[in-house]
Design an enzyme around this catalytic site. Structure first.
Site, mmCIF file in Angstrom:
data_model
loop_
_atom_site.group_PDB
_atom_site.id
_atom_site.type_symbol
_atom_site.label_atom_id
_atom_site.label_comp_id
_atom_site.label_asym_id
_atom_site.label_seq_id
_atom_site.Cartn_x
_atom_site.Cartn_y
_atom_site.Cartn_z
ATOM 1 N N ASP A 119 13.262 5.971 -16.133
ATOM 2 C CA ASP A 119 12.225 7.008 -16.028
ATOM 3 C C ASP A 119 12.213 7.845 -17.313
ATOM 4 O O ASP A 119 13.266 8.200 -17.851
ATOM 5 C CB ASP A 119 12.497 7.902 -14.818
ATOM 6 C CG ASP A 119 11.278 8.710 -14.419
ATOM 7 O OD1 ASP A 119 10.730 8.465 -13.333
ATOM 8 O OD2 ASP A 119 10.872 9.598 -15.211
ATOM 9 N N ILE A 120 11.005 8.167 -17.789
ATOM 10 C CA ILE A 120 10.871 8.917 -19.055
ATOM 11 C C ILE A 120 11.335 10.369 -18.901
ATOM 12 O O ILE A 120 11.695 11.021 -19.875
ATOM 13 C CB ILE A 120 9.399 8.845 -19.546
ATOM 14 C CG1 ILE A 120 9.296 9.033 -21.035
ATOM 15 C CG2 ILE A 120 8.502 9.805 -18.788
ATOM 16 C CD1 ILE A 120 7.950 8.646 -21.619
ATOM 17 N N ASN B 5 7.647 7.673 -3.143
ATOM 18 C CA ASN B 5 6.656 8.721 -2.874
ATOM 19 C C ASN B 5 5.298 8.073 -2.606
ATOM 20 O O ASN B 5 4.820 7.281 -3.427
ATOM 21 C CB ASN B 5 6.541 9.668 -4.076
ATOM 22 C CG ASN B 5 7.823 10.422 -4.353
ATOM 23 O OD1 ASN B 5 8.532 10.800 -3.427
ATOM 24 N ND2 ASN B 5 8.137 10.638 -5.625
ATOM 25 N N GLN C 180 3.556 11.590 -5.345
ATOM 26 C CA GLN C 180 3.226 10.410 -6.158
ATOM 27 C C GLN C 180 2.286 10.822 -7.283
ATOM 28 O O GLN C 180 1.278 11.508 -7.047
ATOM 29 C CB GLN C 180 2.568 9.318 -5.294
ATOM 30 C CG GLN C 180 2.337 8.030 -6.075
ATOM 31 C CD GLN C 180 1.815 6.881 -5.202
ATOM 32 O OE1 GLN C 180 1.498 7.071 -4.038
ATOM 33 N NE2 GLN C 180 1.731 5.706 -5.791
ATOM 34 N N SER C 181 2.615 10.424 -8.499
ATOM 35 C CA SER C 181 1.782 10.770 -9.656
ATOM 36 C C SER C 181 1.315 9.532 -10.410
ATOM 37 O O SER C 181 0.371 9.618 -11.196
ATOM 38 C CB SER C 181 2.541 11.704 -10.604
ATOM 39 O OG SER C 181 3.714 11.081 -11.082
ATOM 40 N N HIS D 90 6.179 2.202 -6.783
ATOM 41 C CA HIS D 90 7.469 2.119 -7.486
ATOM 42 C C HIS D 90 8.536 2.798 -6.647
ATOM 43 O O HIS D 90 8.298 3.815 -6.007
ATOM 44 C CB HIS D 90 7.384 2.768 -8.876
ATOM 45 C CG HIS D 90 6.805 4.145 -8.853
ATOM 46 N ND1 HIS D 90 5.449 4.370 -8.772
ATOM 47 C CD2 HIS D 90 7.390 5.356 -8.862
ATOM 48 C CE1 HIS D 90 5.226 5.669 -8.744
ATOM 49 N NE2 HIS D 90 6.386 6.293 -8.790
ATOM 50 N N LEU D 91 9.709 2.204 -6.676
ATOM 51 C CA LEU D 91 10.870 2.762 -5.985
ATOM 52 C C LEU D 91 11.727 3.479 -7.025
ATOM 53 O O LEU D 91 12.066 2.897 -8.059
ATOM 54 C CB LEU D 91 11.663 1.617 -5.342
ATOM 55 C CG LEU D 91 12.835 2.016 -4.460
ATOM 56 C CD1 LEU D 91 12.341 2.695 -3.176
ATOM 57 C CD2 LEU D 91 13.676 0.785 -4.101
HETATM 58 P P1 5GP Z 1 5.979 9.423 -8.867
HETATM 59 O O1 5GP Z 1 5.802 10.893 -9.122
HETATM 60 O O2 5GP Z 1 4.626 8.720 -8.909
HETATM 61 O O3 5GP Z 1 6.770 9.073 -7.644
HETATM 62 O O4 5GP Z 1 6.839 8.868 -10.074
HETATM 63 C C1 5GP Z 1 6.305 8.590 -11.326
HETATM 64 C C2 5GP Z 1 7.432 8.603 -12.311
HETATM 65 O O5 5GP Z 1 6.998 7.947 -13.482
HETATM 66 C C3 5GP Z 1 7.883 10.004 -12.719
HETATM 67 O O6 5GP Z 1 9.245 10.176 -12.393
HETATM 68 C C4 5GP Z 1 7.628 10.037 -14.229
HETATM 69 O O7 5GP Z 1 8.624 10.736 -14.941
HETATM 70 C C5 5GP Z 1 7.577 8.571 -14.591
HETATM 71 N N1 5GP Z 1 6.734 8.256 -15.733
HETATM 72 C C6 5GP Z 1 5.467 8.699 -15.942
HETATM 73 N N2 5GP Z 1 4.972 8.182 -17.090
HETATM 74 C C7 5GP Z 1 5.951 7.380 -17.598
HETATM 75 C C8 5GP Z 1 6.038 6.571 -18.774
HETATM 76 O O8 5GP Z 1 5.113 6.463 -19.583
HETATM 77 N N3 5GP Z 1 7.204 5.886 -18.976
HETATM 78 C C9 5GP Z 1 8.253 5.977 -18.092
HETATM 79 N N4 5GP Z 1 9.342 5.266 -18.413
HETATM 80 N N5 5GP Z 1 8.204 6.737 -16.989
HETATM 81 C C10 5GP Z 1 7.072 7.423 -16.737
#
Ligand code: 5GP
Ligand code: ZN
Length: 113
Positions: free
Chosen positions: A30-31, A86, A93-94, A99-100
């Site tokens: 994760d970034i 999420n 979820q963003s 994704h897990l």
């Molecule tokens: P969500 O909020 O949808 O459950 O998780 C999305 C995740 O993706 C977040 O933890 C966010 O930090 C990660 N993320 C978003 N953009 C990128 C990216 O460009 N590269 C990586 N490696 N992670 C990302």
């Protein structure tokens, strides 16, 4: 999905720190890590969320968890780790490619925030 961030990461059109891949699944760091170990594990198939999945996706959904367990063992997360999925904006979820999250290396509270 041409405009999906995680599809692009899976196809290596966008760089990431890839930690696992096979024909069905890829996983990367994760970034913006929320724990010392924070990996995102994705199906190659573009599923928006669990709600978008069907019976035909059962095997790959199970495999996401098994990959998480193998990565946790490989990283020696013997004291515990958490997998999180999420679903929908209200759940945080963003990125709308299923994704897990695998989180480890620190203590976790319950209930989660
Ligand atoms: P969500 O909020 O949808 O459950 O998780 C999305 C995740 O993706 C977040 O933890 C966010 O930090 C990660 N993320 C978003 N953009 C990128 C990216 O460009 N590269 C990586 N490696 N992670 C990302
Ligand atoms: Zn996608």
């Amino acid at each position: 999905m041409d405009d999906c961030l995680f599809c692009k990461i899976g196809k290596k059109k966008i760089p990431s720190k890839l930690v696992y891949e096979d024909e069905e699944i890829f996983a990367f760091e994760d970034i913006q890590p929320q724990a010392p170990h924070h990996i995102l594990i994705c199906p190659r198939k573009h599923l928006i969320s669990l709600t978008d999945a069907n019976d035909e996706d059962a095997a790959v959904l199970g495999k996401l968890q098994l990959v998480a367990a193998k990565l946790a063992v490989a990283r020696n997360l013997t004291d515990g780790y958490r997998t999180v999925l999420n679903n929908g904006r209200g759940a945080g979820q963003s990125v709308f490619h299923l994704h897990l999250h695998l989180l480890g290396g620190r203590d976790f509270r319950w209930p989660p925030g």
